[in-house]
Scaffold this motif. Structure first.
Motif, PDB file in Angstrom:
ATOM      1  N   MET A 121       0.808  -1.214   0.000  1.00 38.97           N
ATOM      2  CA  MET A 121       0.000   0.000   0.000  1.00 38.97           C
ATOM      3  C   MET A 121       0.845   1.270   0.000  1.00 38.97           C
ATOM      4  N   ALA A 122       2.130   1.061   0.306  1.00 36.70           N
ATOM      5  CA  ALA A 122       3.006   2.222   0.379  1.00 36.70           C
ATOM      6  C   ALA A 122       3.074   2.935  -0.969  1.00 36.70           C
ATOM      7  N   ASP A 123       2.739   2.192  -2.058  1.00 40.39           N
ATOM      8  CA  ASP A 123       2.814   2.804  -3.384  1.00 40.39           C
ATOM      9  C   ASP A 123       1.640   3.741  -3.659  1.00 40.39           C
ATOM     10  N   ARG A 124       0.611   3.671  -2.827  1.00 38.36           N
ATOM     11  CA  ARG A 124      -0.537   4.564  -3.006  1.00 38.36           C
ATOM     12  C   ARG A 124      -0.369   5.770  -2.091  1.00 38.36           C
ATOM     13  N   PRO A 125      -0.133   6.952  -2.666  1.00 37.76           N
ATOM     14  CA  PRO A 125       0.110   8.104  -1.803  1.00 37.76           C
ATOM     15  C   PRO A 125      -1.125   8.493  -0.984  1.00 37.76           C
ATOM     16  N   LEU A 126      -0.854   9.011   0.201  1.00 43.03           N
ATOM     17  CA  LEU A 126      -1.947   9.321   1.134  1.00 43.03           C
ATOM     18  C   LEU A 126      -1.770  10.710   1.733  1.00 43.03           C
ATOM     19  N   LYS A 127      -2.857  11.449   1.786  1.00 38.72           N
ATOM     20  CA  LYS A 127      -2.898  12.677   2.579  1.00 38.72           C
ATOM     21  C   LYS A 127      -4.007  12.528   3.600  1.00 38.72           C
ATOM     22  N   VAL A 128      -3.851  13.209   4.716  1.00 38.50           N
ATOM     23  CA  VAL A 128      -4.858  13.109   5.777  1.00 38.50           C
ATOM     24  C   VAL A 128      -5.438  14.490   6.048  1.00 38.50           C
ATOM     25  N   VAL A 129      -6.742  14.563   6.176  1.00 38.11           N
ATOM     26  CA  VAL A 129      -7.402  15.799   6.581  1.00 38.11           C
ATOM     27  C   VAL A 129      -7.986  15.570   7.973  1.00 38.11           C
ATOM     28  N   VAL A 130      -7.614  16.421   8.918  1.00 40.29           N
ATOM     29  CA  VAL A 130      -8.128  16.291  10.281  1.00 40.29           C
ATOM     30  C   VAL A 130      -9.117  17.430  10.540  1.00 40.29           C
ATOM     31  N   ALA A 161       1.123   7.655  11.817  1.00 43.02           N
ATOM     32  CA  ALA A 161       1.249   6.189  11.740  1.00 43.02           C
ATOM     33  C   ALA A 161       0.746   5.662  10.392  1.00 43.02           C
ATOM     34  N   MET A 162      -0.153   6.402   9.766  1.00 46.29           N
ATOM     35  CA  MET A 162      -0.662   5.980   8.458  1.00 46.29           C
ATOM     36  C   MET A 162       0.345   6.287   7.346  1.00 46.29           C
ATOM     37  N   GLY A 163       1.387   7.004   7.684  1.00 47.05           N
ATOM     38  CA  GLY A 163       2.403   7.329   6.690  1.00 47.05           C
ATOM     39  C   GLY A 163       1.954   8.423   5.733  1.00 47.05           C
ATOM     40  N   ALA A 164       1.212   9.396   6.253  1.00 40.81           N
ATOM     41  CA  ALA A 164       0.683  10.453   5.395  1.00 40.81           C
ATOM     42  C   ALA A 164       1.799  11.319   4.823  1.00 40.81           C
ATOM     43  N   ALA A 165       1.686  11.621   3.533  1.00 38.03           N
ATOM     44  CA  ALA A 165       2.644  12.523   2.903  1.00 38.03           C
ATOM     45  C   ALA A 165       2.464  13.929   3.476  1.00 38.03           C
ATOM     46  N   GLU A 166       1.210  14.248   3.799  1.00 35.75           N
ATOM     47  CA  GLU A 166       0.913  15.544   4.401  1.00 35.75           C
ATOM     48  C   GLU A 166      -0.370  15.435   5.214  1.00 35.75           C
ATOM     49  N   THR A 167      -0.397  16.150   6.334  1.00 39.25           N
ATOM     50  CA  THR A 167      -1.614  16.208   7.136  1.00 39.25           C
ATOM     51  C   THR A 167      -2.134  17.639   7.116  1.00 39.25           C
ATOM     52  N   ILE A 168      -3.394  17.772   6.738  1.00 33.10           N
ATOM     53  CA  ILE A 168      -4.014  19.094   6.655  1.00 33.10           C
ATOM     54  C   ILE A 168      -5.011  19.199   7.806  1.00 33.10           C
ATOM     55  N   VAL A 169      -4.759  20.139   8.701  1.00 30.95           N
ATOM     56  CA  VAL A 169      -5.622  20.262   9.872  1.00 30.95           C
ATOM     57  C   VAL A 169      -6.553  21.448   9.658  1.00 30.95           C
ATOM     58  N   VAL A 170      -7.849  21.196   9.690  1.00 30.85           N
ATOM     59  CA  VAL A 170      -8.829  22.268   9.515  1.00 30.85           C
ATOM     60  C   VAL A 170      -9.158  22.840  10.887  1.00 30.85           C
ATOM     61  N   VAL A 171      -8.795  24.110  11.084  1.00 28.52           N
ATOM     62  CA  VAL A 171      -9.036  24.747  12.374  1.00 28.52           C
ATOM     63  C   VAL A 171      -9.968  25.941  12.195  1.00 28.52           C
ATOM     64  N   GLY A 172     -10.664  26.301  13.276  1.00 29.10           N
ATOM     65  CA  GLY A 172     -11.599  27.416  13.178  1.00 29.10           C
ATOM     66  C   GLY A 172     -11.710  28.109  14.513  1.00 29.10           C
ATOM     67  N   HIS A 173     -12.498  27.499  15.396  1.00 24.91           N
ATOM     68  CA  HIS A 173     -12.693  28.055  16.718  1.00 24.91           C
ATOM     69  C   HIS A 173     -11.348  28.151  17.447  1.00 24.91           C
ATOM     70  N   GLU A 174     -10.957  29.357  17.895  1.00 29.32           N
ATOM     71  CA  GLU A 174      -9.683  29.567  18.607  1.00 29.32           C
ATOM     72  C   GLU A 174      -8.504  29.015  17.797  1.00 29.32           C
ATOM     73  N   ALA A 193      -5.453  19.924  -4.226  1.00 28.17           N
ATOM     74  CA  ALA A 193      -5.579  20.107  -5.675  1.00 28.17           C
ATOM     75  C   ALA A 193      -4.524  19.300  -6.430  1.00 28.17           C
ATOM     76  N   GLY A 194      -4.977  18.547  -7.402  1.00 27.38           N
ATOM     77  CA  GLY A 194      -4.073  17.782  -8.254  1.00 27.38           C
ATOM     78  C   GLY A 194      -3.499  16.542  -7.591  1.00 27.38           C
ATOM     79  N   PHE A 195      -3.904  16.269  -6.371  1.00 22.30           N
ATOM     80  CA  PHE A 195      -3.356  15.110  -5.662  1.00 22.30           C
ATOM     81  C   PHE A 195      -4.007  13.831  -6.174  1.00 22.30           C
ATOM     82  N   ASN A 196      -3.153  12.910  -6.571  1.00 23.18           N
ATOM     83  CA  ASN A 196      -3.658  11.704  -7.195  1.00 23.18           C
ATOM     84  C   ASN A 196      -3.424  10.503  -6.279  1.00 23.18           C
ATOM     85  N   GLY A 197      -4.193  10.447  -5.191  1.00 24.57           N
ATOM     86  CA  GLY A 197      -4.011   9.350  -4.239  1.00 24.57           C
ATOM     87  C   GLY A 197      -5.239   9.242  -3.365  1.00 24.57           C
TER      88      GLY A 197
END
Ligand code: UD1
Ligand code: CA
Length: 423
Positions: free
Chosen positions: A1-10, A45-58, A95-99
């Motif tokens: 699965m390492a060949d499938r790129p992953l990004k995480v949105v929190v 632990a999931m091996g994310a190439a990037e983690t995008i954290v959506v923040v708002g309150h405070e 944008a443009g992320f293919n995973g």
């Protein structure tokens, strides 16, 4: 699965109204570290190439707390119009992320890496556009319910407030943890609407949109209910904290060779390192990141605070509190002491009732005690001060700040005066 790129949105932008707190929910601590840190570690632990954290309150406080974390980017959702709207804020970052994109809730901190691995396996093997982590709960109230068709295929998720009466009984729930093919997610994100009881953009509606367009939506069931619990109020925070510490204790006792007597009375936070054959007696508190060597003895009723680092064969006994305290090998503080901002050499003995007075009312100062020094009962070391190697203080000695005790010397009294050199 390492060949499938992953990004995480929190998703961590919600107001957390039910916490009734000035502090954002994700910054409340669980086993000594912020709730969000647990979730960011899942992403790591999931091996994310990037983690995008959506923040708002405070959002500033959340950003500041985690600034400098590798491969982590913050995006702001302002105002907060629901979980689907939150993911829309990550559109540019994706944008443009293919995973694949995993979406994790910032308030669901206990999911194990193994469960997320299973989720990814299923997502790949079923060639799904979307795979939902689900659970079968005896008490499903409050959660979004999974609705399947006559062939058992997942068709949609219905939120508690939008349920038809006959759907109330559905026990299969959405845990709020998702895996999407990024392109598929993008293809439906713009189609979300606010036509629901809360007037929000629900991420859950992506299921209906994807399924209706002929895509496969899979559901991966997590059979451990404790993993998927969300923290919405302080009672759930206390429960999640308890579960997290139970895992820490299990790891220490089963994997690390540490004896913990009456473990339910001990409070051990995350990120500690404790060497094998160390024994922890009841009612001990060990705060996040403390390091303890091998064959040490801790407690009962010991309080080891941040920055404490013990070598091997050390003792922190009954009613001893330490903070930023470094102990060399074989150093012992058996009873009733406060040791703050201090470096103790090896073979040091700290007598009962001794205090390092590290705070002068304005600032904290550092104290050093050399190898094999013997600190008599009831000694007060007023920081900053140094006690030499093999030096000794008599009972009830007060060593004033700046009045260093030379090596091999005995001092007594208040303030301390030199009695003699040791022979
Ligand atoms: C959500 C799911 C529900 C699921 C449950 C699992 C939706 C519509 N519902 O409900 O199906 O059973 O989680 O715990 O997705 N957030 C934002 N921005 C927002 C709103 C929320 O970032 O505008 C974040 C929150 O901070 C939180 C997460 O998203 O971390 C979930 O939001 P919450 O309001 O707690 O959703 P639930 O009602 O629990
Ligand atoms: Ca929630």
């Amino acid at each position: 699965m390492a060949d499938r790129p992953l990004k995480v949105v929190v998703l961590a932008a919600g107001k957390s109204t039910r916490m009734k707190s000035a502090t954002p929910k994700v910054l409340h601590k669980m086993a000594g570290v912020p709730v969000l840190q647990w979730v960011l570690e899942q992403a790591e632990a999931m091996g994310a190439a990037e983690t995008i954290v959506v923040v708002g309150h405070e959002s500033e406080r959340v950003r500041e707390k985690f600034s400098g974390r590798a491969n982590t980017r913050f995006v702001t959702q302002e105002p907060q119009h629901g979980t689907g709207h939150a993911v829309m804020q990550a559109r540019e970052a994706l944008a443009g992320f293919n995973g694949d994109v995993a979406v994790l809730c910032g308030d669901v901190p206990l999911i194990r890496p193994r469960t997320l691995e299973l989720l990814r396996h299923m997502h790949v093997s079923e060639e799904a556009a979307c795979t939902i982590l689900t659970a079968l709960l005896p008490e499903p109230r409050g959660y979004g319910r999974i609705v399947r068709d006559g062939l058992g295929r997942v068709r949609r998720i219905v939120e508690q407030r939008d349920l038809a009466p006959q759907q109330e009984a559905i026990q299969e729930i959405n845990t709020g943890t998702w895996l999407y093919d990024c392109t598929k997610l993008m293809s439906v994100l713009d189609k979300l609407d606010t036509d629901n009881a809360q007037g929000e953009y629900y991420l859950t509606d992506t299921v209906r949109l994807l399924a209706d367009a002929g895509n496969r939506v899979a559901a991966c069931a997590c059979d451990d209910h404790t993993e998927v619990m969300g923290i919405n109020n302080r009672k759930q925070l206390a429960e999640a904290d308890r579960l997290a510490r139970e895992r820490i204790l299990d790891e220490l006792m089963i994997e690390q060779g540490v004896s913990v007597y009456q473990p339910e009375s001990c409070y051990i936070e995350a990120g500690c390192s404790i060497g094998r054959d160390t024994v922890i007696w009841p009612h001990s508190v060990i705060r996040a990141g403390v390091v303890i060597g091998e064959r040490c003895e801790i407690g009962p009723f010991a309080h080891l605070r941040g920055g404490t680092r013990l070598g091997n064969d050390c003792k922190v006994g009954a009613f001893v509190e330490t903070k930023n305290a470094v102990y060399g090998d074989g150093t012992k503080s058996g009873h009733l002491a406060y040791l703050g901002d201090v470096t103790l050499g090896s073979g040091v003995n700290i007598g009962a009732g001794s205090i390092v007075a590290n705070y002068d009312g304005k600032a904290k100062h550092h104290t050093e005690v050399g190898d094999n020094a013997f600190i008599g009962c009831g000694t007060v070391l007023v920081a900053p001060v140094k006690v030499g190697k093999n030096a000794q203080t008599g009972a009830n000695t007060v060593v004033p700040h700046g009045k260093d005790v030379p090596d091999d010397t005995i001092v007594v009294g208040a303030p301390a005066r030199e009695l003699r050199k040791k022979s």
